[in-house]
Write a protein that holds these residues in place. Structure first.
Motif, PDB file in Angstrom:
ATOM      1  N   ARG A 129       0.823  -1.212   0.000  1.00 18.59           N
ATOM      2  CA  ARG A 129       0.000   0.000   0.000  1.00 18.59           C
ATOM      3  C   ARG A 129       0.855   1.260   0.000  1.00 18.59           C
ATOM      4  N   GLY A 130       2.175   1.110  -0.038  1.00 15.24           N
ATOM      5  CA  GLY A 130       3.061   2.261  -0.075  1.00 15.24           C
ATOM      6  C   GLY A 130       3.535   2.747   1.274  1.00 15.24           C
ATOM      7  N   GLN A 131       3.256   1.986   2.344  1.00 13.52           N
ATOM      8  CA  GLN A 131       3.682   2.404   3.676  1.00 13.52           C
ATOM      9  C   GLN A 131       5.124   1.992   3.946  1.00 13.52           C
ATOM     10  N   VAL A 132       5.813   2.806   4.718  1.00 11.01           N
ATOM     11  CA  VAL A 132       7.185   2.527   5.120  1.00 11.01           C
ATOM     12  C   VAL A 132       7.174   1.960   6.537  1.00 11.01           C
ATOM     13  N   ALA A 133       7.824   0.829   6.721  1.00 10.53           N
ATOM     14  CA  ALA A 133       8.024   0.233   8.046  1.00 10.53           C
ATOM     15  C   ALA A 133       9.524   0.238   8.316  1.00 10.53           C
ATOM     16  N   ALA A 134       9.958   1.150   9.179  1.00  6.66           N
ATOM     17  CA  ALA A 134      11.379   1.414   9.386  1.00  6.66           C
ATOM     18  C   ALA A 134      11.801   0.945  10.771  1.00  6.66           C
ATOM     19  N   LEU A 135      13.018   0.413  10.848  1.00  2.76           N
ATOM     20  CA  LEU A 135      13.565  -0.073  12.106  1.00  2.76           C
ATOM     21  C   LEU A 135      14.707   0.841  12.539  1.00  2.76           C
ATOM     22  N   LEU A 341      12.278  11.088   3.585  1.00  2.00           N
ATOM     23  CA  LEU A 341      12.570  11.006   2.153  1.00  2.00           C
ATOM     24  C   LEU A 341      11.955   9.754   1.535  1.00  2.00           C
ATOM     25  N   ALA A 342      11.972   8.630   2.267  1.00  2.00           N
ATOM     26  CA  ALA A 342      11.326   7.416   1.753  1.00  2.00           C
ATOM     27  C   ALA A 342       9.830   7.615   1.608  1.00  2.00           C
ATOM     28  N   ILE A 343       9.228   8.308   2.577  1.00  2.00           N
ATOM     29  CA  ILE A 343       7.790   8.601   2.492  1.00  2.00           C
ATOM     30  C   ILE A 343       7.512   9.536   1.327  1.00  2.00           C
ATOM     31  N   ARG A 344       8.325  10.570   1.188  1.00  2.00           N
ATOM     32  CA  ARG A 344       8.144  11.518   0.083  1.00  2.00           C
ATOM     33  C   ARG A 344       8.222  10.823  -1.268  1.00  2.00           C
ATOM     34  N   ASP A 345       9.169   9.889  -1.400  1.00  2.00           N
ATOM     35  CA  ASP A 345       9.390   9.209  -2.670  1.00  2.00           C
ATOM     36  C   ASP A 345       8.425   8.059  -2.901  1.00  2.00           C
ATOM     37  N   GLY A 346       7.580   7.757  -1.917  1.00  2.00           N
ATOM     38  CA  GLY A 346       6.646   6.647  -2.055  1.00  2.00           C
ATOM     39  C   GLY A 346       7.345   5.316  -2.179  1.00  2.00           C
ATOM     40  N   ASP A 347       8.483   5.154  -1.480  1.00  2.00           N
ATOM     41  CA  ASP A 347       9.302   3.954  -1.616  1.00  2.00           C
ATOM     42  C   ASP A 347       9.307   3.184  -0.294  1.00  2.00           C
ATOM     43  N   PRO A 348       8.506   2.127  -0.172  1.00  2.00           N
ATOM     44  CA  PRO A 348       8.435   1.358   1.090  1.00  2.00           C
ATOM     45  C   PRO A 348       9.758   0.726   1.499  1.00  2.00           C
ATOM     46  N   THR A 349      10.676   0.523   0.550  1.00  2.00           N
ATOM     47  CA  THR A 349      11.973  -0.066   0.878  1.00  2.00           C
ATOM     48  C   THR A 349      13.089   0.981   0.839  1.00  2.00           C
TER      49      THR A 349
END
Length: 381
Positions: A129-135, A341-349
């Motif tokens: 869905r485009g969400q970022v899960a960051a550790l 930046l990952a959220i801005r770019d729509g990049d979950p990885t």
């Protein structure tokens, strides 16, 4: 999830103690240091109404709350930042991802592999869905360690053969130091192993680009009882841990961690030895990286001190002029930058480590526990 375009991203912070303070500082400063999407510190959450209200005022959050479930359902919350004890990570992170939020979770991912597997599975679904899960292995964002990783990836060390990693602290040396949640297996999962060996092992894998394949480990609880609220209480986690790791690229690594090392305050030391060079780093001198070029003539070889404060160094574009050193807290701001930046770019990885990386690391930690239970036997992953 669609990210808002007409307002700043709203952040909810779950937890207000040590890590909550560090993350609050990061959210406060990230947009001033870097060109990132705007954020607002919407709400900070804790179980103690009075304490969390005081934290909200002191740390600059718009609101405070005591029910994280209500908070993650809010339309004005886009990022859920989890700074709770490890046993709470799984429930909060999975619920926040299901609610369509981006998630930043402090390390280690969970208290055991089973919990980490469930969290990684939830992150895979959310990523679609485009969400970022960051550790939050924040030391990856220390500029000197980020530079070390770049140098390893560029082949500056040639073939890496050997790594030594130690993370030593002394905050438990006093046998009368009181009991805390970090000393209970049900809340912390493990002791020095999960708390600081997780950092050391993450750096071993991140810097070398290799994965742990076999583990031999030992654990020790040096003070078996601590003063509790109702009298002496058993310590149910380790005070120190040792491991020998075989890596997928053929390198060998030794890891030593302790919270009982007298005189060591926050001493993460890393040494990497390769066919063409070597690197050394000590977190108690966080702006310095020591590099030896073994391809130079032998008469000119020796470790060179690199002061990692130049604009060309990782993350330094957001900070101060050359030689104006950075501190521990700046790595948290750098971490917030990379997440935004990952959220801005729509990049979950686009942010690493991911929950998948956290799962892989949890398997290593559990392998150390299994090896200790088998008197130091080799455990394969």
């Amino acid at each position: 999830m669609t990210n808002p375009t007409d307002r700043p991203l709203g952040v909810a912070l779950i937890g207000y103690a040590f890590m909550g303070r560090a993350h609050s500082q990061a959210w406060r400063s990230v947009a001033a240091a870097f060109d990132v999407p705007a954020v607002e510190r919407r709400v900070i959450v804790g179980r103690d109404e009075q304490a969390v209200a005081q934290a909200a005022e002191r740390l600059g959050w718009q609101e405070h709350a005591t029910d994280w479930r209500e908070v993650i359902a809010r339309e004005d919350v886009d990022i859920v930042d989890i700074c709770t004890p490890g046993f709470l990570h799984e429930e909060i992170a999975i619920a926040a991802l299901a609610a369509g939020k981006h998630v930043l979770c402090e390390k280690p991912l969970a208290n055991d592999t089973a919990g980490a597997e469930r969290m990684a599975a939830a992150a895979r679904v959310a990523g679609q869905r485009g969400q970022v899960a960051a550790l939050g292995f924040t030391y990856r964002r220390v500029p000197a360690l980020a530079l070390a990783q770049q140098m390893c990836a560029q082949g500056k060390l040639g073939t890496i053969r050997q790594v030594r990693a130690s993370y030593l602290q002394d905050w438990l040396v006093d046998e009368d130091a009181p009991m805390t949640w970090r000393l209970r297996q049900e809340t912390a999962g493990s002791g020095a192993l999960g708390d600081i060996a997780s950092h050391a092992i993450d750096q071993v894998q991140h810097l070398t680009g290799q994965q742990v394949t076999t583990v031999r480990g030992r654990l020790a609880t040096m003070v078996p009882e601590r003063p509790g609220e109702s009298g002496p209480e058993a310590v149910t986690v380790d005070d120190a841990a040792w491991a020998t790791l075989e890596l997928s690229g053929g390198a060998l690594a030794s890891v030593e961690v302790s919270r009982m090392a007298t005189g060591a305050k926050n001493q993460l030391r890393l040494e990497l030895y390769g066919t063409d060079g070597a690197l050394r780093f000590d977190l108690e001198n966080p702006n310095e990286l020591w590099y030896l070029d073994a391809t130079a003539p032998i008469a000119q070889q020796g470790f060179t001190r690199v002061l990692v404060t130049e604009p060309e160094h990782p993350y330094l574009e957001g900070w101060w002029p050359q030689g104006h050193v950075l501190g521990w807290e700046n790595a948290f701001t750098n971490q917030a930058r990379d997440l935004l930046l990952a959220i801005r770019d729509g990049d979950p990885t686009g942010f690493t480590p991911t929950f998948e990386d956290g799962l892989a690391l949890q398997r290593v930690l559990d392998a150390v526990i299994a090896s200790d239970a088998a008197d130091g036997a080799t455990v394969s992953l």
